[in-house]
Design an enzyme around this catalytic site. Structure first.
Site, PDB file in Angstrom:
ATOM      1  N   ILE A  42     -62.358 -26.552  19.189  1.00  0.00           N
ATOM      2  CA  ILE A  42     -63.555 -28.090  20.334  1.00  0.00           C
ATOM      3  C   ILE A  42     -62.984 -27.169  21.417  1.00  0.00           C
ATOM      4  O   ILE A  42     -61.969 -27.874  22.171  1.00  0.00           O
ATOM      5  CB  ILE A  42     -63.180 -29.331  19.236  1.00  0.00           C
ATOM      6  CG1 ILE A  42     -63.066 -28.852  18.403  1.00  0.00           C
ATOM      7  CG2 ILE A  42     -63.462 -30.060  20.462  1.00  0.00           C
ATOM      8  CD1 ILE A  42     -62.793 -30.312  17.344  1.00  0.00           C
ATOM      9  N   GLU A  43     -64.322 -26.790  22.362  1.00  0.00           N
ATOM     10  CA  GLU A  43     -64.837 -26.740  23.595  1.00  0.00           C
ATOM     11  C   GLU A  43     -64.085 -27.759  24.687  1.00  0.00           C
ATOM     12  O   GLU A  43     -64.591 -29.414  24.081  1.00  0.00           O
ATOM     13  CB  GLU A  43     -65.697 -25.626  24.434  1.00  0.00           C
ATOM     14  CG  GLU A  43     -64.372 -24.442  23.447  1.00  0.00           C
ATOM     15  CD  GLU A  43     -65.407 -23.434  24.185  1.00  0.00           C
ATOM     16  OE1 GLU A  43     -66.570 -23.416  24.682  1.00  0.00           O
ATOM     17  OE2 GLU A  43     -65.098 -22.026  23.560  1.00  0.00           O
ATOM     18  N   GLU A  54     -57.345 -22.748  14.809  1.00  0.00           N
ATOM     19  CA  GLU A  54     -55.635 -22.153  14.441  1.00  0.00           C
ATOM     20  C   GLU A  54     -54.965 -23.707  14.727  1.00  0.00           C
ATOM     21  O   GLU A  54     -54.375 -24.228  13.522  1.00  0.00           O
ATOM     22  CB  GLU A  54     -54.809 -21.513  15.332  1.00  0.00           C
ATOM     23  CG  GLU A  54     -55.703 -20.152  14.776  1.00  0.00           C
ATOM     24  CD  GLU A  54     -55.899 -19.298  16.081  1.00  0.00           C
ATOM     25  OE1 GLU A  54     -57.372 -20.646  16.455  1.00  0.00           O
ATOM     26  OE2 GLU A  54     -56.066 -18.657  16.125  1.00  0.00           O
TER      27      GLU A  54
HETATM   28  N1  THU Z   1     -60.479 -18.680  19.877  1.00  0.00           N
HETATM   29  C1  THU Z   1     -59.867 -19.180  19.201  1.00  0.00           C
HETATM   30  O1  THU Z   1     -60.292 -20.670  18.683  1.00  0.00           O
HETATM   31  N2  THU Z   1     -58.557 -18.590  18.378  1.00  0.00           N
HETATM   32  C2  THU Z   1     -58.119 -17.330  18.330  1.00  0.00           C
HETATM   33  O2  THU Z   1     -58.029 -17.235  17.816  1.00  0.00           O
HETATM   34  C3  THU Z   1     -59.106 -17.053  19.822  1.00  0.00           C
HETATM   35  C4  THU Z   1     -59.820 -18.368  20.445  1.00  0.00           C
HETATM   36  C5  THU Z   1     -60.906 -20.386  21.155  1.00  0.00           C
HETATM   37  C6  THU Z   1     -60.689 -21.034  22.349  1.00  0.00           C
HETATM   38  C7  THU Z   1     -62.110 -20.408  22.923  1.00  0.00           C
HETATM   39  O3  THU Z   1     -62.625 -22.215  22.392  1.00  0.00           O
HETATM   40  C8  THU Z   1     -62.934 -19.418  21.798  1.00  0.00           C
HETATM   41  O4  THU Z   1     -62.075 -18.943  20.761  1.00  0.00           O
HETATM   42  C9  THU Z   1     -63.270 -18.888  23.029  1.00  0.00           C
HETATM   43  O5  THU Z   1     -61.522 -17.963  24.182  1.00  0.00           O
END
Ligand code: THU
Length: 132
Positions: A42-43, A54
């Protein structure tokens, strides 16, 4: 069980909120009960506030009353074919504390060639609650 977890992660992947990176990650955690709890990345426009799939899944487990011993295994998925969703360092550290060093983490993308590692392989020489 792999197929069930992958199916859950694929379904959850649609719920990823990733308007900035467009990199959609989802995570499925299998519980001893057989239930599966999912999480997604969730950004945020303030980028550093983004939470990875995770940690989202692990926090959901704890917020639902489950603890380390209730969690069996984890699968991390992205709907891409050109990269694998290897967990970031922050998530690996949280896995040590909330999931467990001896548990399996399966990482897979849309090519469907899963790789499985123990948490302790993903993060050697850990700083844990026992270090304090
Ligand atoms: N991200 C994850 O949710 N898990 C990972 O294992 C690597 C990166 C997400 C964070 C961000 O929203 C997007 O992937 C790009 O970095």
């Amino acid at each position: 069980m792999y197929e069930r977890m992958l199916e859950a992660a694929k379904k959850a992947n649609e719920l990823s909120y990733a308007p900035y990176s467009n990199y959609r990650v989802s995570c499925a955690i299998l519980l001893k009960s057989g239930n599966i709890i999912t999480g997604v990345n969730i950004e945020n426009a303030s980028f550093s506030l983004t939470i990875c799939a995770e940690r989202c899944a692990l926090f959901r487990c704890y917020a639902s009353g489950y603890k380390k011993d209730d969690l069996v295994s984890m699968l991390i998925y992205t709907n891409r074919e050109d990269s694998m969703p290897y967990p970031c360092g922050a998530c690996r550290q949280v896995m040590v504390e909330l999931f467990g060093l001896d548990k399996d983490v399966t990482i897979v993308n849309d090519l469907g060639r899963p790789e499985t590692y123990k948490v302790k392989e993903l993060i050697p020489m850990t700083f844990t609650e026992e270090s304090l």
